[in-house]
Scaffold this motif. Structure first.
Motif, PDB file in Angstrom:
ATOM      1  N   PHE A  63      56.455  30.649  78.819  1.00 45.88           N
ATOM      2  CA  PHE A  63      57.431  31.560  78.223  1.00 45.88           C
ATOM      3  C   PHE A  63      58.101  32.499  79.225  1.00 45.88           C
ATOM      4  O   PHE A  63      58.878  33.370  78.829  1.00 45.88           O
ATOM      5  CB  PHE A  63      56.765  32.375  77.109  1.00 45.88           C
ATOM      6  N   GLY A  73      58.858  27.751  83.188  1.00 43.49           N
ATOM      7  CA  GLY A  73      58.977  29.186  83.314  1.00 43.49           C
ATOM      8  C   GLY A  73      58.413  29.662  84.644  1.00 43.49           C
ATOM      9  O   GLY A  73      57.603  28.976  85.272  1.00 43.49           O
ATOM     10  N   HIS A 144      56.983  25.071  77.428  1.00 39.09           N
ATOM     11  CA  HIS A 144      58.238  25.725  77.808  1.00 39.09           C
ATOM     12  C   HIS A 144      59.433  24.932  77.289  1.00 39.09           C
ATOM     13  O   HIS A 144      60.376  25.512  76.743  1.00 39.09           O
ATOM     14  CB  HIS A 144      58.308  25.852  79.338  1.00 39.09           C
ATOM     15  N   ALA A 148      60.082  27.691  74.139  1.00 43.81           N
ATOM     16  CA  ALA A 148      60.729  28.837  74.792  1.00 43.81           C
ATOM     17  C   ALA A 148      62.233  28.820  74.498  1.00 43.81           C
ATOM     18  O   ALA A 148      62.969  27.973  75.013  1.00 43.81           O
ATOM     19  CB  ALA A 148      60.487  28.808  76.299  1.00 43.81           C
ATOM     20  N   GLY A 158      65.231  29.639  78.291  1.00 41.05           N
ATOM     21  CA  GLY A 158      64.074  28.870  77.862  1.00 41.05           C
ATOM     22  C   GLY A 158      64.157  27.409  78.232  1.00 41.05           C
ATOM     23  O   GLY A 158      64.835  27.014  79.178  1.00 41.05           O
TER      24      GLY A 158
END
Length: 440
Positions: A63, A73, A144, A148, A158
């Motif tokens: 995240f 991320g 992710h 995200a 994201g």
């Protein structure tokens, strides 16, 4: 901050954590009596490993702000989570730390799901090493991709499936179930078949454990799915009802297949159908109506009941049907979003059966195939690396004695069972007689 939303997410996080011990009972009941503790430990071990990794790098990789092309991320952004402790750190209407804890439970469960494919033959230490590698290299990046989302103000970027592809996966059909199922297939291929399989498939030693585990999973899954709304609102309520009815329909679908195929509707089939339904509705729970949820569940229950026999046709030993239930169930549930998604559901997506064309179906297929391919290939490589470095599979003698004694020096039951005697029988070469005499 909304206190009601916060309370619901905290409660949901606890429910999702309960799913991992529930999974341990579900899997533990399906193995032989001499391997039940090892199965429990493989599931519980994922809590220890992933719980620590999540604080160190997991949350950041899943995240954190994207470091390029929606694939990952920033691993260092939230190292240790100290930056997220203040009252002003919010994710929507809840404290960011509540979201951190909730998502940690998803990561733990996903890793634990894989263990069922290699029951009765995997060494515990190498399994833990694999969980470390798999969580960091596979789960955190895929989370992710799927979970995200970009911030509206552009401050956070994201993952590509959530934002560029716009495939719908409300609570983890791809990131959790397809991901774990593909890894399970890879490990089953690398470790090979259990001794005596498929002639001796190994009957479940404790069906009440299996039903208990399925019940705990169903109970926890309301937090898994409805908690993913991150609010105590109408969306969470719809998701909860959809989770209930899809699972009910899947159980019935599985039992119908069993009745016509085998002549009997079994307890193991009912428990397996429950899990298949939970898997299928996970990606679709916010995008279908309750009638659509019933259709998703019934279709998936029947398909998974048929799919579990594929391992005998293709000769891969998926001990506890992780591939047949989680990989196939995740694929079916993810794809059915493209057919049954209703504009009246909270997600607002329009599927083919509601006049939306094949656009959403195509998005769902791309997301599912991408996760499947990435997880399978990387998991295969990681399993081979672990096998080369420290060995992964138990010896034939250790497998015959049982993983409980050889890996943990324990026995689950002491009703005249003699692990030392089993060891002696194996040492004397009387493996066949020992296996026949051992409790199942």
């Amino acid at each position: 901050m909304n206190s009601g939303d916060t309370a619901w997410v905290l409660m949901s996080a606890a429910l999702v954590l309960l799913m991992t011990p529930g999974l341990a009972f579900f899997y533990g009941g399906m193995v032989r009596s001499r391997g039940v503790l090892n199965m429990l430990m493989m599931c519980l071990g994922s809590i220890g490993v992933v719980g620590v990794l999540w604080v160190l790098v997991g949350y950041s990789m899943a995240f954190g702000n994207d470091v390029g092309m929606g694939l990952l991320g920033n691993p260092a952004e939230f190292f240790g989570l100290g930056q997220l402790l203040g009252d002003d750190q919010l994710s929507g209407t809840i404290p960011t730390m509540a979201f951190v804890g909730f998502q940690a439970m998803f990561a733990i469960l996903t890793v634990a799901l894989i263990a069922g494919a290699i029951a009765d033959r995997a060494r515990f230490g190498p399994w833990l090493l694999f969980t470390v590698l798999w969580a960091v290299i596979v789960y955190f990046p895929v989370a992710h991709w799927v979970f995200a989302f970009d911030e509206d103000d552009g401050s956070v970027r994201g993952g590509w499936i959530a934002n560029s592809l716009e495939a719908v996966d409300f609570a983890g059909g791809t990131a959790v179930h397809i991901n774990a199922g593909a890894a399970a297939l890879a490990l089953a291929l690398v470790l090979g078949r259990r001794t005596g399989w498929p002639k001796d498939p190994g009957k479940p030693h404790n069906l009440p454990f299996v039903v208990l585990g399925a019940g705990l999973l169903w109970f926890g899954w309301f937090g898994f799915n409805a908690g993913s709304a991150l609010a105590a609102d109408a969306s969470a309520a719809t998701v909860l009802v959809n989770t209930l009815v899809a699972t009910s329909a899947a159980m019935l679908g599985w039992l119908v297949v069993e009745r016509f195929r085998d002549g009997h509707a079994t307890t193991l089939g009912a428990a397996s159908g429950i899990v298949a339904g939970l898997v299928a509705i996970t990606p679709a729970c916010s995008s279908v109506t309750p009638l659509g949820a019933i259709a998703v569940g019934a279709i998936t229950g029947a398909v998974c009941a048929l799919a579990v026999s594929l391992k005998f046709r293709f000769r891969y030993d998926d001990s506890l049907d992780v591939v047949g239930v989680h990989l196939i169930g995740g694929l079916v549930g993810t794809l059915l979003v493209g057919l049954f998604a209703s504009p009246d559901a909270p997600e607002g997506v329009v599927g083919l059966f509601y006049g939306g064309g094949v656009d959403q179906l195509g998005r769902q297929a791309v997301g599912a195939i991408a996760v499947l391919a990435y997880s399978f290939v990387v998991s295969l490589v990681l399993a081979l690396v672990v096998k080369a470095l420290v060995g992964f599979r138990a010896t034939v003698d250790d497998e015959a004695v049982g993983m409980d004694e050889t890996e943990h020096a324990e026995a689950a039951y002491h009703f005249g069972d003699d692990p030392v005697g089993r060891r002696a029988a194996v040492a004397e070469g009387d493996v066949d007689r020992e296996l026949e005499a051992s409790p199942r």
